[in-house]
Design a protein around this motif. Structure first.
Motif, PDB file in Angstrom:
ATOM      1  N   ILE A  38     -12.942   2.353  26.478  1.00  5.70           N
ATOM      2  CA  ILE A  38     -11.552   2.112  26.081  1.00  5.70           C
ATOM      3  C   ILE A  38     -11.326   2.519  24.626  1.00  5.70           C
ATOM      4  O   ILE A  38     -10.344   3.202  24.297  1.00  5.70           O
ATOM      5  CB  ILE A  38     -11.190   0.626  26.289  1.00  5.70           C
ATOM      6  N   ILE A  39     -12.231   2.121  23.736  1.00  5.73           N
ATOM      7  CA  ILE A  39     -12.084   2.449  22.318  1.00  5.73           C
ATOM      8  C   ILE A  39     -12.201   3.959  22.100  1.00  5.73           C
ATOM      9  O   ILE A  39     -11.425   4.553  21.337  1.00  5.73           O
ATOM     10  CB  ILE A  39     -13.131   1.690  21.480  1.00  5.73           C
ATOM     11  N   ALA A  40     -13.157   4.596  22.777  1.00  2.00           N
ATOM     12  CA  ALA A  40     -13.337   6.051  22.622  1.00  2.00           C
ATOM     13  C   ALA A  40     -12.108   6.813  23.107  1.00  2.00           C
ATOM     14  O   ALA A  40     -11.659   7.759  22.448  1.00  2.00           O
ATOM     15  CB  ALA A  40     -14.580   6.505  23.372  1.00  2.00           C
ATOM     16  N   MET A  41     -11.543   6.407  24.235  1.00  5.51           N
ATOM     17  CA  MET A  41     -10.341   7.076  24.750  1.00  5.51           C
ATOM     18  C   MET A  41      -9.147   6.851  23.830  1.00  5.51           C
ATOM     19  O   MET A  41      -8.312   7.740  23.652  1.00  5.51           O
ATOM     20  CB  MET A  41     -10.017   6.570  26.154  1.00  5.51           C
ATOM     21  N   SER A 351      -6.259   9.376   6.544  1.00  2.26           N
ATOM     22  CA  SER A 351      -7.386   8.559   6.105  1.00  2.26           C
ATOM     23  C   SER A 351      -7.612   7.363   7.015  1.00  2.26           C
ATOM     24  O   SER A 351      -8.633   6.692   6.929  1.00  2.26           O
ATOM     25  CB  SER A 351      -7.150   8.073   4.665  1.00  2.26           C
ATOM     26  N   LYS A 352      -6.656   7.095   7.902  1.00  2.00           N
ATOM     27  CA  LYS A 352      -6.745   5.957   8.809  1.00  2.00           C
ATOM     28  C   LYS A 352      -7.127   6.434  10.202  1.00  2.00           C
ATOM     29  O   LYS A 352      -6.667   7.465  10.660  1.00  2.00           O
ATOM     30  CB  LYS A 352      -5.396   5.225   8.859  1.00  2.00           C
ATOM     31  N   LEU A 353      -8.000   5.662  10.844  1.00  2.00           N
ATOM     32  CA  LEU A 353      -8.439   6.031  12.187  1.00  2.00           C
ATOM     33  C   LEU A 353      -7.280   5.877  13.160  1.00  2.00           C
ATOM     34  O   LEU A 353      -6.766   4.770  13.365  1.00  2.00           O
ATOM     35  CB  LEU A 353      -9.599   5.130  12.610  1.00  2.00           C
ATOM     36  N   PRO A 354      -6.813   6.966  13.784  1.00  3.70           N
ATOM     37  CA  PRO A 354      -5.679   6.856  14.712  1.00  3.70           C
ATOM     38  C   PRO A 354      -6.117   6.239  16.033  1.00  3.70           C
ATOM     39  O   PRO A 354      -7.072   6.697  16.657  1.00  3.70           O
ATOM     40  CB  PRO A 354      -5.232   8.313  14.896  1.00  3.70           C
ATOM     41  N   MET A 355      -5.431   5.198  16.455  1.00  4.63           N
ATOM     42  CA  MET A 355      -5.745   4.519  17.710  1.00  4.63           C
ATOM     43  C   MET A 355      -4.493   4.493  18.578  1.00  4.63           C
ATOM     44  O   MET A 355      -3.466   3.947  18.173  1.00  4.63           O
ATOM     45  CB  MET A 355      -6.219   3.085  17.451  1.00  4.63           C
ATOM     46  N   GLU A 356      -4.564   5.109  19.732  1.00  3.99           N
ATOM     47  CA  GLU A 356      -3.407   5.144  20.628  1.00  3.99           C
ATOM     48  C   GLU A 356      -3.919   5.246  22.069  1.00  3.99           C
ATOM     49  O   GLU A 356      -4.252   6.323  22.536  1.00  3.99           O
ATOM     50  CB  GLU A 356      -2.494   6.320  20.286  1.00  3.99           C
ATOM     51  N   LEU A 357      -3.979   4.107  22.737  1.00  2.00           N
ATOM     52  CA  LEU A 357      -4.477   4.059  24.109  1.00  2.00           C
ATOM     53  C   LEU A 357      -3.314   4.270  25.074  1.00  2.00           C
ATOM     54  O   LEU A 357      -2.367   3.474  25.094  1.00  2.00           O
ATOM     55  CB  LEU A 357      -5.152   2.720  24.380  1.00  2.00           C
ATOM     56  N   SER A 358      -3.383   5.317  25.862  1.00  2.00           N
ATOM     57  CA  SER A 358      -2.315   5.584  26.824  1.00  2.00           C
ATOM     58  C   SER A 358      -2.514   4.722  28.067  1.00  2.00           C
ATOM     59  O   SER A 358      -3.646   4.377  28.435  1.00  2.00           O
ATOM     60  CB  SER A 358      -2.287   7.060  27.204  1.00  2.00           C
ATOM     61  N   VAL A 359      -1.413   4.393  28.732  1.00  2.00           N
ATOM     62  CA  VAL A 359      -1.463   3.571  29.934  1.00  2.00           C
ATOM     63  C   VAL A 359      -2.241   4.281  31.036  1.00  2.00           C
ATOM     64  O   VAL A 359      -3.038   3.663  31.762  1.00  2.00           O
ATOM     65  CB  VAL A 359      -0.032   3.236  30.415  1.00  2.00           C
ATOM     66  N   SER A 360      -2.045   5.589  31.158  1.00  2.00           N
ATOM     67  CA  SER A 360      -2.738   6.341  32.215  1.00  2.00           C
ATOM     68  C   SER A 360      -4.251   6.320  32.009  1.00  2.00           C
ATOM     69  O   SER A 360      -5.014   6.167  32.974  1.00  2.00           O
ATOM     70  CB  SER A 360      -2.227   7.783  32.244  1.00  2.00           C
ATOM     71  N   VAL A 363      -5.523   2.732  32.908  1.00  2.00           N
ATOM     72  CA  VAL A 363      -5.537   2.516  34.362  1.00  2.00           C
ATOM     73  C   VAL A 363      -6.688   3.297  35.004  1.00  2.00           C
ATOM     74  O   VAL A 363      -7.394   2.776  35.881  1.00  2.00           O
ATOM     75  CB  VAL A 363      -4.187   2.927  34.978  1.00  2.00           C
ATOM     76  N   LEU A 364      -6.901   4.533  34.566  1.00  3.24           N
ATOM     77  CA  LEU A 364      -7.970   5.363  35.121  1.00  3.24           C
ATOM     78  C   LEU A 364      -9.340   4.755  34.823  1.00  3.24           C
ATOM     79  O   LEU A 364     -10.234   4.769  35.681  1.00  3.24           O
ATOM     80  CB  LEU A 364      -7.876   6.776  34.527  1.00  3.24           C
ATOM     81  N   ILE A 365      -9.509   4.209  33.621  1.00  3.83           N
ATOM     82  CA  ILE A 365     -10.777   3.570  33.247  1.00  3.83           C
ATOM     83  C   ILE A 365     -11.048   2.363  34.136  1.00  3.83           C
ATOM     84  O   ILE A 365     -12.150   2.185  34.661  1.00  3.83           O
ATOM     85  CB  ILE A 365     -10.746   3.155  31.764  1.00  3.83           C
ATOM     86  N   VAL A 366     -10.048   1.523  34.317  1.00  3.17           N
ATOM     87  CA  VAL A 366     -10.220   0.304  35.114  1.00  3.17           C
ATOM     88  C   VAL A 366     -10.492   0.643  36.574  1.00  3.17           C
ATOM     89  O   VAL A 366     -11.386   0.063  37.210  1.00  3.17           O
ATOM     90  CB  VAL A 366      -8.970  -0.599  34.979  1.00  3.17           C
ATOM     91  N   ILE A 367      -9.739   1.608  37.110  1.00  5.27           N
ATOM     92  CA  ILE A 367      -9.953   2.003  38.511  1.00  5.27           C
ATOM     93  C   ILE A 367     -11.352   2.583  38.701  1.00  5.27           C
ATOM     94  O   ILE A 367     -12.046   2.274  39.685  1.00  5.27           O
ATOM     95  CB  ILE A 367      -8.879   3.022  38.945  1.00  5.27           C
ATOM     96  N   GLY A 368     -11.781   3.424  37.753  1.00  2.00           N
ATOM     97  CA  GLY A 368     -13.124   3.998  37.833  1.00  2.00           C
ATOM     98  C   GLY A 368     -14.208   2.928  37.780  1.00  2.00           C
ATOM     99  O   GLY A 368     -15.186   2.984  38.539  1.00  2.00           O
ATOM    100  N   ALA A 369     -14.034   1.934  36.910  1.00  2.00           N
ATOM    101  CA  ALA A 369     -15.015   0.853  36.797  1.00  2.00           C
ATOM    102  C   ALA A 369     -15.056   0.010  38.069  1.00  2.00           C
ATOM    103  O   ALA A 369     -16.138  -0.369  38.543  1.00  2.00           O
ATOM    104  CB  ALA A 369     -14.681  -0.021  35.590  1.00  2.00           C
ATOM    105  N   ILE A 370     -13.889  -0.281  38.627  1.00  2.00           N
ATOM    106  CA  ILE A 370     -13.832  -1.066  39.871  1.00  2.00           C
ATOM    107  C   ILE A 370     -14.516  -0.315  41.008  1.00  2.00           C
ATOM    108  O   ILE A 370     -15.256  -0.911  41.814  1.00  2.00           O
ATOM    109  CB  ILE A 370     -12.363  -1.393  40.230  1.00  2.00           C
TER     110      ILE A 370
END
Length: 396
Positions: A38-41, A351-360, A363-370
């Motif tokens: 999740i953090i890497a994505m 200089s700031k680490l950009p963090m932006e987790l998309s919904v897609s 959802v893909l991460i959770v479905i893959g893990a399940i």
């Protein structure tokens, strides 16, 4: 029956502590793997969006150009403005130049624009030139040019143009001194070291352009992929509109490929962690063969036995998924809200680490893990339902 067996086999067994330890490791492995993914994505998507926003401003959503060399006049610009009022237009003149200051030379690109129109479509210039209104032979340069030549606002800088002027015995390149009115910083050094802006009137005089003629038109559109088709309806043969995604297609294709590769590699962490689920359930089956056979002999169906062990695997893996989601979302919020990681701004544009987790992505991460957890739970559950009643009870 299913609930009874689930609670029974999830309890800590003093005689077989390794089974419980294996289940705990499976839970931790799935949690950590999901958190990292999740953090890497979020980081990858953040960098994608950050670069896209900067390129969107400096490359412009849509650029109208001509291949016949006639350029565009004010009448055509006004026609576009009247027929497409939802879009914003900034006509420009551009040419390559060489910046000269004392003994230092450096190449670049200069745009002649109407600054009022340009500020409407370029958020970076609108931000950095909020209190500045260049006129005449004033010039605005990127922060890379300014620092490279050691300039201060109000200094003079000479520009050598590629257009040649005939003299008595030869031809000489045109040279003109400009007054530095200000600078801008896009966050992308490739643009800050090359781009500069002056008034369209000044550049028109230097290049001997007729009044009201421009090389092209920059266009701002909130939905450029749709609006580019509307613009093309007004263009003649030899004229065309180019979108920013067409100019930088290879760059974003490479980012998308890198993102997919990273997703697959990190998903393997969850796959490896799920092997502990398989080993934990198989050890439970092997140690409880006699109990399983007895339950089957007393009337329990194979389906109930299979569902019991399948549910056990889902509880171990599912709890790891839930905990990993919580850790991952907390990590995204923590890294995005506080300057824990500092980046070199001249390399990454921020200089700031950009963090932006998309919904897609989420959802893909959770479905893959399940899917991985469910697949890992199915085989041990199937083996449990295939216990031979007669052989097991006779031998054990």
């Amino acid at each position: 029956m299913i609930k009874y067996l689930l609670l029974k086999y999830l309890r800590f067994d003093k005689t077989q502590p390794f089974i419980t330890l294996s289940a705990i490791l499976a839970f931790a492995g799935v949690s950590v793997g999901l958190m990292v993914l999740i953090i890497a994505m979020a980081i990858m998507n953040g960098f994608d969006k950050e670069f896209e926003r900067k390129l969107f401003a400096m490359n412009y959503p849509i650029t109208i150009i001509t291949h016949n060399g006639t350029g565009f006049d004010d009448d055509f610009v006004n026609e576009l403005k009247s027929n497409l009022p939802e879009l914003k237009f900034s006509p420009y003149i551009s040419t390559q130049v060489v910046f000269k200051n004392e003994n230092k030379l450096d190449g670049g690109l200069i745009f002649g624009v109407n600054f009022d129109d340009e500020k409407e479509i370029n958020s970076i210039l609108a931000r950095d030139l909020e209190q500045i209104s260049p006129k005449g032979f004033d010039i605005v340069v990127g922060s890379g040019i300014k620092s490279n030549f050691g300039l201060l606002d109000g200094d003079k800088i000479s520009l050598i143009f590629m257009d040649l002027t005939p003299s008595a015995l030869s031809v000489m390149p045109k040279m003109k001194r400009f007054n530095l009115a200000g600078s801008f910083s896009s966050g992308l050094i490739a643009y800050d070291k090359v781009y500069s802006y002056t008034t369209a009137e000044a550049l028109r005089k230097i290049l001997n352009y007729p009044n009201g003629i421009y090389d092209g038109i920059h266009v701002y559109s909130p939905d450029p992929k749709t609006d580019i088709n509307k613009i093309n309806q007004f263009l003649k043969k030899g004229e065309r509109a180019i979108g920013w995604w067409q100019q930088n297609g290879n760059f974003f294709s490479a980012l998308a490929l890198e993102k997919r590769a990273l997703f697959i590699v990190l998903m393997l962490i969850i796959l490896v962690a799920s092997l502990n689920i398989i080993s934990s359930l198989l050890m439970t089956v092997m140690n409880r063969r006699q109990e399983i056979a007895l339950l089957l002999a007393l009337g329990a169906s194979k389906s109930e036995i299979k569902k019991s062990f399948f549910a056990q695997g889902l509880v171990i893996g599912g709890s790891g998924i839930v905990f990993g989601m919580i850790l991952g979302l907390f990590g995204v919020w923590l890294l995005g809200s506080f300057d824990i990681v500092n980046l070199p701004a001249d390399v990454y544009g921020s200089s700031k680490l950009p963090m932006e987790l998309s919904v897609s992505d989420f959802v893909l991460i959770v479905i893959g893990a399940i899917f991985i957890v469910a697949f890992s739970s199915y085989y041990p559950a199937k083996k449990a339902s295939q216990v031979d009643i007669l052989t097991t009870l006779r031998n054990e």
